[in-house]
Design a protein around this motif. Structure first.
Motif, PDB file in Angstrom:
ATOM      1  N   ASN A 113       8.403 -33.784  32.307  1.00 35.15           N
ATOM      2  CA  ASN A 113       9.186 -32.607  31.919  1.00 35.15           C
ATOM      3  C   ASN A 113      10.635 -32.803  32.360  1.00 35.15           C
ATOM      4  O   ASN A 113      10.905 -33.038  33.532  1.00 35.15           O
ATOM      5  CB  ASN A 113       8.613 -31.342  32.550  1.00 35.15           C
ATOM      6  CG  ASN A 113       7.288 -30.954  31.936  1.00 35.15           C
ATOM      7  OD1 ASN A 113       6.829 -31.564  30.974  1.00 35.15           O
ATOM      8  ND2 ASN A 113       6.659 -29.942  32.483  1.00 35.15           N
ATOM      9  N   THR A 167      11.769 -33.102  38.085  1.00 38.72           N
ATOM     10  CA  THR A 167      11.368 -32.534  36.801  1.00 38.72           C
ATOM     11  C   THR A 167      11.468 -31.017  36.861  1.00 38.72           C
ATOM     12  O   THR A 167      11.630 -30.440  37.929  1.00 38.72           O
ATOM     13  CB  THR A 167       9.921 -32.939  36.453  1.00 38.72           C
ATOM     14  OG1 THR A 167       9.033 -32.436  37.460  1.00 38.72           O
ATOM     15  CG2 THR A 167       9.774 -34.457  36.354  1.00 38.72           C
ATOM     16  N   SER A 203       9.414 -27.506  35.749  1.00 42.05           N
ATOM     17  CA  SER A 203       8.096 -27.037  35.304  1.00 42.05           C
ATOM     18  C   SER A 203       8.133 -26.496  33.885  1.00 42.05           C
ATOM     19  O   SER A 203       7.170 -26.628  33.142  1.00 42.05           O
ATOM     20  CB  SER A 203       7.556 -25.981  36.272  1.00 42.05           C
ATOM     21  OG  SER A 203       8.444 -24.883  36.346  1.00 42.05           O
ATOM     22  N   ASP A 204       9.268 -25.929  33.492  1.00 42.22           N
ATOM     23  CA  ASP A 204       9.379 -25.375  32.137  1.00 42.22           C
ATOM     24  C   ASP A 204      10.160 -26.290  31.190  1.00 42.22           C
ATOM     25  O   ASP A 204      10.513 -25.901  30.092  1.00 42.22           O
ATOM     26  CB  ASP A 204      10.048 -24.003  32.184  1.00 42.22           C
ATOM     27  CG  ASP A 204      11.467 -24.056  32.721  1.00 42.22           C
ATOM     28  OD1 ASP A 204      11.853 -25.084  33.316  1.00 42.22           O
ATOM     29  OD2 ASP A 204      12.194 -23.068  32.547  1.00 42.22           O
TER      30      ASP A 204
END
Length: 173
Positions: free
Chosen positions: A39, A21, A23-24
């Motif tokens: 994410n 994934t 984080s942003d």
């Protein structure tokens, strides 16, 4: 790949599975099984390849050591595979990449365009650490992209299964 995976080798009996994934990244619209929404990563496609979504490379170098405890060691593919083998033995790794359907190209990129897919995508990465001296045969295949008719038939099959199950949309497992 199936011929390789069907080998009766003890190292192929147990796998580690990881979900890569960002984080942003934007959260997925559909849950990824018991993980729920995750994410997503971005993977823009190469410009000029309109019939397929060619992203060139799915995995990043550190992904090889995704399941290795501690800090990711520095090095090239072979160094990381050796570190992984020393830490985990011959256990294979399946990596799932939830890819954002939009995945915009970086500003100013001349080689890439936005993914612009109809739905979010799941990419699959495999780390198969079995070395040549641990048995197994070389398997080589040529993969041809499915024809428009085959894609249409697969989509219809999916929709029939969804309808038979009484669901509104396909579920992500």
């Amino acid at each position: 790949l199936l011929q390789f995976l069907e080998q009766d080798h003890p190292a192929l009996q147990h796998w580690n599975v990881g979900v890569v994934t960002a984080s942003d990244g934007a959260p997925s619209a559909q849950p990824l099984g018991v993980l729920g929404p995750v994410n997503m990563v971005k993977r823009s496609r190469l410009k000029g390849v309109d019939a397929l979504a060619d992203i060139k490379g799915l995995m990043s170098l550190p992904d090889i050591a995704f399941d290795v405890p501690g800090e990711t060691p520095d090095g090239d593919w072979e160094v990381l595979k050796t570190e992984r083998r020393e830490a985990l033995g011959e256990r294979p790794l399946l990596l799932l990449y939830p890819i954002d359907r939009a995945s915009p190209a970086k500003k100013g990129s001349r080689a890439r365009v936005s993914m612009d897919a109809a739905r979010d995508i799941i990419g699959l990465g495999l780390v198969l650490p079995l070395s040549k001296d641990h048995g197994g045969d070389l398997v080589s295949v040529e993969l041809a992209p499915p024809s428009a008719e085959e894609l249409e038939a697969m989509e219809q099959e999916d929709m029939d299964a969804v309808e038979a199950a009484g669901l509104d949309e396909p579920a992500v497992v």
